[in-house]
Design an enzyme around this catalytic site. Structure first.
Site, mmCIF file in Angstrom:
data_model
loop_
_atom_site.group_PDB
_atom_site.id
_atom_site.type_symbol
_atom_site.label_atom_id
_atom_site.label_comp_id
_atom_site.label_asym_id
_atom_site.label_seq_id
_atom_site.Cartn_x
_atom_site.Cartn_y
_atom_site.Cartn_z
ATOM 1 N N CYS A 98 -24.410 -30.337 56.955
ATOM 2 C CA CYS A 98 -24.620 -29.633 55.690
ATOM 3 C C CYS A 98 -25.516 -28.422 55.789
ATOM 4 O O CYS A 98 -26.336 -28.213 54.927
ATOM 5 C CB CYS A 98 -25.292 -30.573 54.714
ATOM 6 S SG CYS A 98 -24.131 -31.519 53.804
ATOM 7 N N HIS B 102 -20.734 -25.341 46.193
ATOM 8 C CA HIS B 102 -21.868 -25.384 45.273
ATOM 9 C C HIS B 102 -21.664 -24.466 44.084
ATOM 10 O O HIS B 102 -22.409 -24.510 43.121
ATOM 11 C CB HIS B 102 -23.152 -25.014 46.008
ATOM 12 C CG HIS B 102 -23.370 -25.882 47.219
ATOM 13 N ND1 HIS B 102 -22.884 -25.541 48.463
ATOM 14 C CD2 HIS B 102 -23.958 -27.082 47.367
ATOM 15 C CE1 HIS B 102 -23.195 -26.493 49.318
ATOM 16 N NE2 HIS B 102 -23.842 -27.440 48.684
ATOM 17 N N CYS C 230 -18.361 -28.601 51.898
ATOM 18 C CA CYS C 230 -19.057 -29.883 51.713
ATOM 19 C C CYS C 230 -18.215 -30.749 50.784
ATOM 20 O O CYS C 230 -17.110 -30.360 50.389
ATOM 21 C CB CYS C 230 -20.467 -29.642 51.156
ATOM 22 S SG CYS C 230 -21.563 -31.076 51.325
HETATM 23 N N1 GLN Z 1 -18.709 -37.280 52.892
HETATM 24 C C1 GLN Z 1 -19.743 -36.813 52.007
HETATM 25 C C2 GLN Z 1 -19.120 -36.175 50.776
HETATM 26 O O1 GLN Z 1 -18.063 -35.636 50.896
HETATM 27 C C3 GLN Z 1 -20.606 -35.806 52.681
HETATM 28 C C4 GLN Z 1 -21.706 -35.345 51.771
HETATM 29 C C5 GLN Z 1 -22.645 -34.369 52.407
HETATM 30 O O2 GLN Z 1 -22.313 -33.730 53.373
HETATM 31 N N2 GLN Z 1 -23.828 -34.255 51.879
HETATM 32 O O3 GLN Z 1 -19.711 -36.175 49.718
HETATM 33 ZN ZN ZN Z 2 -22.131 -31.467 53.379
#
Ligand code: GLN
Ligand code: ZN
Length: 767
Positions: A646, A697, A729
């Site tokens: 992340c 985001h 993400c």
């Molecule tokens: N697998 C998680 C999701 O998709 C990964 C979350 C993250 O990277 N913080 O929410």
């Molecule tokens: Zn992430």
């Protein structure tokens, strides 16, 4: 008499009152005045809890973020809100959250947010440019000083030190941050004078950068700063925390301040040498109580080393927690349901205040004066050590039997990739997501009802299956290549696994501020880690039963589980991490046996655990990477392991990431794509990569053309046959109305690229 004090107390309130007040204010339900009043009341309540301390801290409270308030008080807010100087709170919230300028209507970009040293607290990064000036606006702080003085105690303002503030800032126009030091010091000088006028004798200036590697320039800046501030009428307690002083020891000891506070938990080794270095007039404040963890202080062992120090320093010794108590929950009294043995071994912020008093009493009046506390403390510590959950022979024996082969896949990546390609038959530019899909109100409501006992497990499972089925339908319709079940059943990627493993405990109110009104409730990892039963198999199996396309299994990795929990302090973190690795490895193997061909092990927090000093990185990365490999290496070559991270500042740890040897990594990049690609140009990453192609985001829907351009650029740094196409993400914080069109653009971009490459090979056939 030995002085006891703290660097700060949690701001959010016992019941997260500040969070709720902030959110009510943002929704327009309460006025700014009402919000400020809540802040006022919370400060009073917190100071009441601190009765018995010799100095009450002032300046540790903030409505949104302490660094932001400090920047505002310096009059150094960035250009885009500078004209709002007479509406400081509005300017602050705009910077914190982004929004519209109240007069011009212009869009105001939020300031960058980043982690406060190695903690999970985020601060707003100050911005500097050649027009930055400092003009103090500290009336609100002076008001807080007067408010604290009504508590019949001495007050000790706690401010971020000038050099650390500059170090945390970023220059937005290429000017050197240290160019601002002279003007900044003039402002600090005035600030100290104003506080002396307000009856303040001691001021704490925090310079935690002393726990990092500092080059000559920054060391020099500290010298300049404290030589200049020494003429102040306030006495300065220079404070450092979050680590040992290392090579900065001599500097810290000899800067011309009246006192020095150090982190004597992580920096115990500094204490003895400092006794020799400190000038004879200087106060030494020892942070003997761990401000970063939730365990009770072992009294007798602490006194064993503290008493001789007290004999040498007398009243020049002060006692404190290692750092601000911001990083621990407020009050253990709110947790009557915790296992009794565990509870007797914990101390949250309030309990740590009591520990300070006990330790002082022991130093001043002798150990006999705290006899009952000593006996009690020792008894509970013994009970913890013999608690059946804490030491499990099976776990330990199993770990001892692990051989290096457990950390290696059977073949190297090229052979694995070829086998996986034959098994999965994916097109080039394969599309996938990071795991979670929108956590809708319905999903959250089902979970709430299940927890409250309003619906039974069958009803809850049915609701989750329905969410999974919807998620699979949507992904099939979108034409994604590798699907996920969507993580509907998970409240949080760490808490979910922690709840299904033994060795973790959970609090009801153990909230810690992460940023603004956001709080996290880290699980407490207190015992040996066992996985009593398979955790995720049934959900993935169900999802797979609905589609012919591959469904990727989704797990949280050991380093992330470790970094986002309060972790036991009775063995090295690396040992705890290996236990977690073994438990998640079982889960990986389990999924493989259930026919899952692709398994993702998220290490969202791998970077966060990095020590503050570079010299300690290698050792840390070594065990973190080996824990990941232990988790991932129990499967056959034809099973594809993904991992996800992340953050995008990879350049300095790329070799370690490569050493994790995941078949595919997906990474957050959309916000700084160029940076990332540069890193990958400099270091030839050997396996496959999915550089996030859009920023989840933001609610903005990306354009397919932009995604195509981004991927073409990526293909110049990384061979196209090793690229994947995915968001940056998980999508759980987004709404379906945003997710579907965004993914449609992403899939369309992949189709465009595939059409261009029609004549070339499918993925991996060249590998
Ligand atoms: N697998 C998680 C999701 O998709 C990964 C979350 C993250 O990277 N913080 O929410
Ligand atoms: Zn992430």
């Amino acid at each position: 008499m030995t002085i006891i004090h703290i660097s700060g107390f949690p701001r959010i309130g016992r019941q997260r009152e500040l969070k709720f007040a902030l959110e009510a204010f943002w929704r327009g339900e309460i006025s700014l005045t009402a919000l400020e009043n809540r802040g006022h009341d919370l400060r009073d309540e917190h100071w009441r809890m601190q009765q018995g301390l010799d100095w009450l801290p002032v300046g540790d409270f903030a409505l949104y973020d302490g660094v932001l308030e400090h920047t505002r008080r310096l009059g150094a807010l960035p250009a885009r809100v500078r004209d709002l100087a007479d509406r400081p709170r509005e300017a602050e919230f705009l910077l914190a959250r982004g929004g519209q300028h109240p007069e011009t209507g212009a869009a105001i970009e939020a300031a960058e947010m980043t982690k406060w040293f190695d903690t999970n607290y985020h601060y707003l990064v100050p911005e500097l440019d050649r027009h930055t000036i400092f003009s103090l606006q500290i009336d609100d702080l002076l008001g807080q000083i007067r408010q604290a003085q009504t508590h019949q105690a001495q007050v000790k303002p706690v401010l971020i030190g000038p050099v650390t503030w500059l170090w945390l800032a970023k220059s937005v126009d290429g000017t050197h941050r240290l160019e601002h030091l002279p003007a900044l010091l003039a402002a600090y000088g005035q600030w100290l004078e104003a506080m002396a006028d307000a009856g303040v004798h001691w001021v704490q200036l925090d310079e935690p950068i002393l726990a990092t590697d500092l080059d000559d320039e920054w060391q020099h800046a500290l010298r300049v700063a404290y030589h200049q501030l020494r003429s102040s009428r306030c006495r300065i307690l220079l404070a450092t925390y979050f680590g040992h002083l290392g090579l900065n020891r001599y500097l810290a000891a000899t800067l011309p301040t009246a006192g020095l506070h150090i982190d004597a938990v992580r920096g115990r080794a500094d204490v003895e040498p400092l006794l020799g270095l400190l000038p004879a007039h200087k106060v030494l404040s020892l942070g003997v109580i761990d401000g970063r963890n939730v365990w009770r202080t072992p009294l007798a062992p602490t006194l064993d080393w503290l008493e001789p120090v007290h004999q040498r320093l007398g009243d020049r010794l002060w006692l404190a927690p290692s750092c601000s108590l911001l990083h621990v929950p407020v009050d253990l009294e709110l947790e009557p349901e915790l296992d009794a043995t565990l509870r007797h071994n914990l101390a949250f912020a309030r309990q740590k205040l009591a520990e300070l008093q006990t330790l002082r009493t022991a130093l001043v009046a002798g150990r006999h004066a705290i006899e009952p506390d000593l006996a009690d403390n020792a008894r509970h510590l013994r009970a913890r050590q013999s608690h059946p959950d804490v030491h499990d022979h099976n776990v330990r024996n199993r770990l001892r039997a692990v051989t290096p082969a457990w950390e290696h896949r059977a073949s190297a990546w090229p052979e694995r990739a070829a086998l996986q390609a034959r098994r999965l038959r994916l097109p080039s530019w394969p599309t996938t997501t990071i795991g979670s899909f929108p956590q809708t109100a319905d999903i959250r409501e089902s979970r709430r009802q299940f927890r409250a006992g309003e619906i039974d497990r069958d009803a809850y499972d049915a609701a989750m299956r329905q969410a999974i089925a919807h998620c699979i339908d949507v992904q099939e319709a979108l034409g994604l290549d590798v699907l996920v079940h969507g993580e509907a059943e998970r409240n949080d990627m760490v808490e979910y696994f922690a709840e299904h493993l033994e060795g973790f405990a959970f609090t009801r109110h153990g909230w810690v501020q992460s940023y603004g009104s956001r709080c996290v409730k880290p699980p407490i990892l207190y015992g040996d880690i066992r996985r009593p039963h398979a955790i995720t198999r049934r959900w993935v199996n169900y999802a797979q039963s609905l589609t012919a396309r591959p469904v990727k299994g989704m797990l949280t990795g050991p380093v992330t589980l470790l970094n986002w929990s309060f972790v036991r302090d009775d063995q090295p973190r690396r040992d705890t991490c290996r236990q977690l690795a073994l438990a998640i490895r079982d889960e990986v193997v389990d999924l493989e046996q259930a026919g899952v061909a692709i398994i993702q092990i998220d290490e969202a927090a791998l970077r966060e655990g990095l020590p503050l000093r570079r010299s300690e990185w290698d050792e840390h990365l070594d065990w973190a990477v080996s824990a990941f490999r232990l988790t991932a290496s129990g499967v056959s070559d034809a099973t594809q392991i993904h991992t996800h991270m992340c953050y995008s500042d990879f350049h300095d740890i790329l070799p370690a990431i490569a050493a994790m040897d995941a078949d595919v990594i997906t990474i957050e990049t959309a916000r700084s794509h160029r940076e990332l690609l540069r890193a990958f140009r400099d270091f030839a990453y050997p396996n496959a990569i999915g550089p996030g192609v859009y920023d989840i985001h933001s609610p903005r829907i990306p354009e397919a053309d932009d995604i195509v351009a981004l991927l073409r650029e990526a293909a110049r740094a990384i061979p196209a046959e090793r690229l994947w196409v995915n968001p940056d993400c998980g999508l759980k914080t987004r709404r379906w109305e945003e997710v579907e069109p965004a993914l449609r653009q992403m899939v369309s971009a992949a189709h465009t690229l595939r059409a261009e490459n029609k004549t070339e090979h499918d993925q991996y056939t060249t590998a």
